[in-house]
Design an enzyme around this catalytic site. Structure first.
Site, PDB file in Angstrom:
ATOM      1  N   LYS A 199      -9.214  -3.537  -9.050  1.00 11.33           N
ATOM      2  CA  LYS A 199      -9.256  -5.475  -8.823  1.00 11.33           C
ATOM      3  C   LYS A 199      -8.733  -5.325  -7.260  1.00 11.33           C
ATOM      4  O   LYS A 199      -7.527  -4.838  -7.427  1.00 11.33           O
ATOM      5  CB  LYS A 199      -7.975  -5.626  -9.530  1.00 11.33           C
ATOM      6  CG  LYS A 199      -7.470  -7.387  -9.867  1.00 11.33           C
ATOM      7  CD  LYS A 199      -6.438  -7.424  -9.688  1.00 11.33           C
ATOM      8  CE  LYS A 199      -5.226  -8.054  -8.491  1.00 11.33           C
ATOM      9  NZ  LYS A 199      -5.925  -8.592  -7.570  1.00 11.33           N
ATOM     10  N   GLU A 275       1.340   3.828  -5.550  1.00  9.21           N
ATOM     11  CA  GLU A 275       1.979   4.411  -4.091  1.00  9.21           C
ATOM     12  C   GLU A 275       2.755   2.746  -3.409  1.00  9.21           C
ATOM     13  O   GLU A 275       1.707   2.006  -3.365  1.00  9.21           O
ATOM     14  CB  GLU A 275       1.302   4.570  -2.684  1.00  9.21           C
ATOM     15  CG  GLU A 275       1.166   5.192  -1.577  1.00  9.21           C
ATOM     16  CD  GLU A 275       1.004   4.132  -0.511  1.00  9.21           C
ATOM     17  OE1 GLU A 275       1.882   3.396   0.112  1.00  9.21           O
ATOM     18  OE2 GLU A 275      -0.042   3.544  -0.475  1.00  9.21           O
ATOM     19  N   CYS A 310       2.310   0.106   4.767  1.00  8.58           N
ATOM     20  CA  CYS A 310       3.711   0.758   4.128  1.00  8.58           C
ATOM     21  C   CYS A 310       4.002   2.112   4.759  1.00  8.58           C
ATOM     22  O   CYS A 310       5.018   2.304   4.394  1.00  8.58           O
ATOM     23  CB  CYS A 310       3.048   1.517   2.645  1.00  8.58           C
ATOM     24  SG  CYS A 310       1.352   2.751   2.524  1.00  8.58           S
ATOM     25  N   GLU A 407      11.950  -3.669   3.354  1.00  4.36           N
ATOM     26  CA  GLU A 407      10.658  -3.700   3.942  1.00  4.36           C
ATOM     27  C   GLU A 407      10.223  -4.932   4.361  1.00  4.36           C
ATOM     28  O   GLU A 407       9.993  -6.036   3.406  1.00  4.36           O
ATOM     29  CB  GLU A 407       9.824  -3.230   2.723  1.00  4.36           C
ATOM     30  CG  GLU A 407       7.761  -2.627   3.135  1.00  4.36           C
ATOM     31  CD  GLU A 407       7.098  -1.954   2.116  1.00  4.36           C
ATOM     32  OE1 GLU A 407       6.768  -1.847   2.717  1.00  4.36           O
ATOM     33  OE2 GLU A 407       7.039  -2.434   1.022  1.00  4.36           O
TER      34      GLU A 407
END
Length: 505
Positions: A199, A275, A310, A407
Site C-alpha cells: 500500500k 519504522e 525520518c 517531529e
C-alpha cells in the site's frame, strides 16, 4: 511506456520527459490485484498533485476494504499454491535480479514519477532509485546464502531448524522516499518467499504502480506482488485487521504505528515491524576536525529532501565554546541549499509534499518564534504556486520548546548548546524517539563512551546517514521495533520451524 530517447541532463530534458508521463500515453493509475490492473471496486479515485506547481497529475484508484479482501485472498492462494513460496531459492533470486535490472532500465521514468508526485529534486530521486535497486539486488543475493541449522543431539535424534516464509505480508510505505522505502520492505519479504501486498502512500502512488508492471514482466507469479493505492484509514486499516495477513511492515508516523499494533492485537496477532518517527540529535564537540566541513554536513542532515526525512538531524547540539562560530558556518551552508524547481538537477531542495504538510511546518515555525527561540534564517514560505519553504534555523532552543521535541518533518533546525559531555548525552537522550544520532569528535575515547550511552538504533560518527545495504536500519523507543536492510531484515520475514526426528537405535 519506454525510457526517454536520450539521457536527460537539464531541466528542459526532464520537463520534456515529464510531458510524456500522461494517462493518455500509458501512465498507470489503476490498482494491481491478482495479476491485473483494475479500478477500485467502488469506483473511487484520489487525485495525486504535483506540489511544485499545484497541478493534478492523475486520478488514481482509491482502494478500500473490498479491494483488500480480494488481494488478500489472491495472496493467500499464491502462498498455498507454492509457485513462489516453495520455489527454489536460486530461482527466486533470478526473478528478483531481473526486476532490479528492469528498474535500472527504467530509472529515469521511475525517479521522475517520484519527483512529480511528492516534490523531491530529481537528483535526489535518482539517488533513491540507486538505493532501491541496490537493496533489491542485495536481498536477492542473500536468498541462497542463509542456511538452516542442525541442533546438537545424541544419536537417538536428528534436530533441524528450518526457515519458512511467513505467508502474506502487507507493506505500508510513506511518501518521502517512495521507491526506496518500498524496496526496503518488499525486497526481503519477497526474497524470503512471501506474497506481498503493497500500500503506497496516497500522496505518492505512481511509481509503485509502475513497479507492479515491471514485477509482472520480471516473472513474479500471480498473486505474489500486488499494489493497492488508497488511504490508510480505508485500505490500510483493512489490511491491518485482516485475519489472513501474517505480517505488517510499516514506515511512517509513530501515531499510526501505534494504531497498527492495536489492529494486529484485535485481529490475528500478526507480526508488526515498525519504522516510525525521529527527532535525531547531531552532537558537535569542540574538538571535531574541520568545522566548515562539519557545518555543511549538519546543514545537509536536516535540509536534504526538504527535511522530510525520518532520520533528519533536526536537533543540532553544539558545544558552547564553538557554538556561535559554528552556527554561522551552518547558516552559510544553508544559504546554498535553497529550494528550487524539482526538475532542475541543480536544486538541492524541492517542494513540500502537500498543503497539509506545508501548513504544519509553517505552524511549527510560528510556534518556535512564540516560544522564544531565536530565528536565524528562513521562517517564511516562498512566494509562488509551489509549496516551498526555505532552510529555517532556530538558535537558543531548549528542551521545553515544541520545535525541540516534536517531529516537524520539514526544513527546520533546532540548535541547542551544551557545556559538557554529560550534558550532551542527557540532551540527546531526552526524547521519545531513538532512530538515529550523530557524533562529531576526534577523541576516540569520547566517541566510544558517548556512542554506547546514546539510546538510538544507529549512531553516525563523523558523518551523517552513512552506511550501505550491509547495515540494519531502525530505531528504539517510539521510533519503532523493526530493522530494514541487511540480512537481518530477511530473517524478519521468515519463521523458524523446529523439527525433531527420532532415530532407531
Amino acid at each position: 511506456m519506454t525510457e526517454h530517447h536520450r539521457l536527460p541532463r537539464t531541466r528542459d530534458d526532464w520537463q520534456a520527459l515529464a510531458a510524456e508521463l500522461t494517462v493518455e500515453r500509458g501512465l498507470e493509475t489503476r490498482a494491481y490485484i491478482d495479476d491485473a490492473f483494475v479500478e477500485a471496486q467502488r469506483g473511487a479515485t484520489l487525485a495525486t498533485v504535483n506540489p511544485a506547481t499545484g497541478e493534478i497529475l492523475a486520478e488514481v484508484a482509491s482502494c478500500d476494504a473490498a479491494d483488500a479482501e480480494v488481494a488478500v485472498a489472491a495472496a493467500r492462494a499464491a502462498v498455498d499454491g507454492g509457485a513462489w513460496s516453495r520455489l527454489a531459492p536460486g530461482r527466486r533470486k533470478a526473478v528478483l535480479l531481473k526486476l532490479a535490472d528492469l528498474m535500472a532500465a527504467h530509472k529515469h521514468e521511475l525517479a521522475l514519477l517520484d519527483t512529480l508526485d511528492m516534490g523531491k529534486p530529481i537528483s535526489s530521486a535518482l539517488g533513491d532509485l540507486a538505493g532501491a535497486i541496490g537493496c533489491l539486488r542485495y536481498q536477492a543475493e542473500c536468498i541462497d546464502k542463509l542456511y538452516g541449522e542442525v541442533a546438537p543431539t545424541g544419536e537417538e535424534a536428528l534436530a533441524l531448524v528450518l526457515r519458512e516464509p511467513l505467508g502474506v505480508v502487507a507493506c505500508i510505505v510513506p511518501w518521502n522516499f517512495p521507491l526506496m522505502m518500498t524496496a526496503w520492505k518488499i525486497a526481503p519479504a519477497l526474497a524470503a518467499g512471501n506474497s506481498v501486498i503493497l500500500k503506497p502512500s496516497e500522496k505518492s502512488p505512481l511509481s509503485a504502480l509502475r513497479l507492479a508492471s515491471l514485477a509482472r514482466e520480471a516473472g513474479l507469479p500471480r498473486g505474489v506482488f500486488q499494489v493497492l493505492p488508497g488511504f490508510g484509514h480505508t485500505v490500510g486499516k483493512a489490511l491491518a485487521l485482516s485475519m489472513e495477513v501474517d505480517c505488517l511492515a510499516f514506515t511512517g508516523s509513530t501515531g499510526v504505528g501505534k494504531q497498527l499494533m492495536q489492529y494486529a492485537g484485535q485481529s490475528n496477532l500478526k507480526k508488526v515491524y515498525l519504522e516510525c518517527g525521529g527527532k535525531s540529535p547531531n552532537i558537535v564537540f569542540a574538538d571535531c576536525k574541520d568545522l566548515d566541513r562539519v557545518a555543511k554536513h549538519a546543514a545537509a542532515a536536516i535540509f536534504h529532501n526538504q527535511g522530510e526525512v525520518c532520520i533528519a538531524g533536526s536537533r543540532l547540539l553544539v558545544e558552547n565554546s564553538i557554538r556561535e562560530a559554528f552556527v554561522d558556518k551552518v547558516l552559510a551552508a544553508a544559504e546554498a541549499m535553497q529550494p528550487g524547481d524539482p526538475l532542475d538537477p541543480a536544486s538541492f531542495m524541492g517542494a513540500m509534499v502537500d498543503r497539509a504538510q506545508y501548513e504544519r511546518v509553517l505552524d511549527f515555525i510560528r510556534c518556535g518564534v512564540e516560544e522564544g527561540a531565536t530565528l536565524r534564517a528562513g521562517g517564511e514560505a516562498l512566494e509562488g504556486p509551489g509549496l516551498f519553504i526555505p532552510p529555517t534555523v532556530f538558535d537558543g532552543v531548549t528542551e521545553r520548546m515544541a520545535i525541540g521535541r516534536e517531529e516537524i518533518f520539514g526544513p527546520v533546525l533546532a540548535v541547542f548548546g551544551f557545556d559538557s559531555e554529560e550534558e550532551a548525552v542527557r540532551l540527546a537522550n531526552d526524547s521519545d524517539y531513538g532512530l538515529a544520532a550523530g557524533l562529531w569528535s576526534q577523541d576516540i575515547d569520547r566517541i566510544m563512551r558517548v556512542t554506547r550511552r546514546l539510546r538510538s538504533g544507529q549512531v553516525f560518527v563523523n558523518n551523517w546517514a552513512g552506511g550501505d545495504q550491509t547495515m540494519p536500519f531502525g530505531g528504539v523507543k517510539q521510533s519503532g521495533n523493526g530493522r530494514d536492510k541487511s540480512h537481518h531484515s530477511l530473517e524478519e520475514y521468515s519463521d523458524l520451524k523446529s523439527v525433531w526426528m527420532s532415530l532407531s537405535p
